[in-house]
Design a protein around this motif. Structure first.
Motif, short mmCIF file in Angstrom:
data_model
loop_
_atom_site.label_atom_id
_atom_site.label_comp_id
_atom_site.label_asym_id
_atom_site.label_seq_id
_atom_site.Cartn_x
_atom_site.Cartn_y
_atom_site.Cartn_z
N MET A 1 49.30 -14.44 8.96
CA MET A 1 48.26 -14.82 7.98
C MET A 1 47.09 -13.85 7.98
N GLY A 2 47.27 -12.72 8.66
CA GLY A 2 46.23 -11.69 8.58
C GLY A 2 45.29 -11.67 9.78
N ILE A 3 45.64 -12.41 10.84
CA ILE A 3 44.88 -12.31 12.08
C ILE A 3 45.42 -11.12 12.85
N ARG A 40 37.22 -13.14 10.97
CA ARG A 40 37.98 -14.01 10.07
C ARG A 40 37.92 -15.45 10.56
N PHE A 41 38.07 -16.38 9.62
CA PHE A 41 37.97 -17.81 9.92
C PHE A 41 36.59 -18.16 10.49
N ILE A 42 35.56 -17.44 10.06
CA ILE A 42 34.20 -17.77 10.47
C ILE A 42 33.48 -18.34 9.27
N GLN A 43 32.95 -19.54 9.42
CA GLN A 43 32.17 -20.11 8.33
C GLN A 43 30.72 -19.69 8.50
N GLU B 192 44.94 -6.34 7.90
CA GLU B 192 43.79 -6.29 6.98
C GLU B 192 44.25 -6.53 5.54
N ARG B 194 46.98 -7.94 4.61
CA ARG B 194 47.53 -9.30 4.48
C ARG B 194 46.40 -10.31 4.32
N TRP B 195 45.34 -10.13 5.08
CA TRP B 195 44.19 -11.04 4.98
C TRP B 195 43.65 -11.02 3.55
N PHE B 198 46.08 -12.77 1.00
CA PHE B 198 45.99 -14.24 0.97
C PHE B 198 44.65 -14.70 0.39
N ASP B 238 35.00 -23.80 0.06
CA ASP B 238 34.84 -22.72 1.03
C ASP B 238 36.20 -22.08 1.30
N ILE B 240 37.46 -20.62 3.75
CA ILE B 240 38.06 -20.95 5.05
C ILE B 240 38.74 -22.32 4.98
N ASP B 241 38.10 -23.28 4.30
CA ASP B 241 38.70 -24.61 4.18
C ASP B 241 39.96 -24.56 3.32
N ARG B 243 41.90 -22.03 2.92
CA ARG B 243 42.92 -21.38 3.72
C ARG B 243 43.51 -22.34 4.77
N PHE B 247 47.48 -23.21 4.96
CA PHE B 247 48.25 -22.81 6.14
C PHE B 247 48.77 -24.03 6.89
N TYR B 251 52.60 -25.37 7.63
CA TYR B 251 53.16 -25.62 8.97
C TYR B 251 53.72 -27.02 9.10
#
Lengths: 50, 315
Positions: A1-3, A40-43, B192, B194-195, B198, B238, B240-241, B243, B247, B251
């Motif tokens: 997922m890009g991590i 990444r994944f930082i709000q 990078e 890929r991030w 998405f 947001d 991040i939410d 995403r 994801f 799963y």
């Protein structure tokens, strides 16, 4: 997922394997420190409410 | 009226009048073209509502969860695999079901057709290999193969895997399909890239949860996104939410998804979230030699331990 590879680690350590825990924890810390702070994944923090 | 429709009605009428089932779940004509909707028939004289054409993309296994009565369910290839998954996960019992299998030649992608038409489509008709869309001052005919849903064009299980009745002859399965070209393309990207990929893929998401609601796997009484104590994921836009939702949902479908395409079909903004579930499908196939919903005997990948399970990623 890009991590980045290297930021995520998996290990299976029994409660009796204290030395393995130390080794793995050290390795993980070093690997992640080498990558630098995560971006990444930082709000972003919520704006201050006046 | 296609011959499949006629056979379906005949089977449904027979099952309902003999008392073999209390309800038949199938499709009826939607209020607008290319949008057939689920139909629950309880009386033999109502079977005239049932139809079958290239717009029956919804996965009807979604309507079986925790039902108590005896049900006849119309099932194309992917629906039947989700029926199997439902039985394995104890959401319905095999004895409750009369599976009316429909060998499937793929479902039409309403967006592909709409994009190739100059105005609003008011009528749609079809032959075995072509679909004709008509509207104010235009009429366009398409080869069905050109306007199939993406998942249908890659489908290798068109025939139902379980059935008690069959509405039509079994069809020839597609051979030599490369199912995972799109997943491989993403796998080959740098982290990078890929991030970013998405980020762009999910940017239009409005968090309507239509993908989740259309999915036969998403039957949890309270979905993790609806939980408020604790609140696992924020409710807003947001990134991040958004995403986290996509994801995690993917799963939850690992080793269960049949790539029926219900999620992508339901999405109002056309996000291809199948990319996530397909990656997990590919992994299940390569690592555990598992394809979801093919047999009532085999246990799912996540439900079975084998000493030779791959574990190189664990130190």
């Amino acid at each position: 997922m890009g991590i980045e590879p290297g930021r995520l680690h998996f290990s299976w350590i029994s409660s009796a394997e204290s030395t393995k825990f130390v080794t793995v924890a050290t390795q993980v810390t070093e690997a992640v420190r080498a990558l630098g702070p995560n971006t990444r994944f930082i709000q972003p923090p919520l704006a201050e409410v006046a | 009226m296609t011959s499949t429709t006629a056979i379906l009605r005949e089977i449904a009428a027979r099952l309902l009048s003999s008392g073999a089932v209390e309800m038949v779940i199938g499709f009826r004509q939607g209020t607008i073209p290319m949008m057939n909707e689920p139909c629950f028939v309880r009386k033999p004289d109502e079977v005239g509502h049932l139809v079958w054409d290239s717009h029956c993309g919804i996965n009807l296994a979604n309507y079986l969860t925790d039902r108590k009565e005896k049900i006849g369910i119309v099932a194309k290839g992917c629906d039947s695999r989700n029926v199997v998954t439902h039985i394995l996960e104890n959401k319905i019992r095999r004895e409750q079901l009369v599976v009316i299998g429909v060998p499937c030649r793929g479902m039409a992608d309403k967006r592909k057709i709409a994009m190739k038409c100059p105005g609003e489509i008011l009528r749609v008709s079809e032959t075995a290999t072509a679909i004709t869309a008509e509207g104010e001052g235009f009429s366009r005919t398409f080869e069905k193969a050109d306007v199939l849903q993406h998942n249908c064009s890659l489908c290798i299980h068109r025939n139902p895997v379980i059935y008690d009745e069959l509405a039509g002859d079994l069809v020839e399965e597609q051979q030599g399909v490369d199912r995972y070209a799109d997943v491989r393309a993403v796998e080959e990207m740098t982290p990078e890239r890929r991030w970013k990929y998405f980020e762009d893929l999910l940017a239009p998401c409005i968090r309507c949860y239509a993908c989740r609601n259309a999915c036969p796997l998403c039957y949890c009484p309270t979905c993790f996104v609806d939980e408020s104590r604790p609140q696992w994921v924020g409710k807003g836009q947001d990134p991040i939410d958004v995403r986290t939702f996509h994801f995690l949902r993917a799963y939850h479908c690992a080793g269960r998804c049949t790539d029926c395409g219900a999620c992508e079909r339901a999405c109002p903004v056309g996000i291809n979230m199948r990319l996530f579930t397909k990656k997990l499908e590919k992994d299940c196939r390569e690592l555990f030699d598992w394809e979801a919903g093919l047999s009532l005997e085999a246990r799912p990948a996540l439900d079975q331990y084998r000493p030779n399970d791959p574990n190189d990623f664990i130190r």
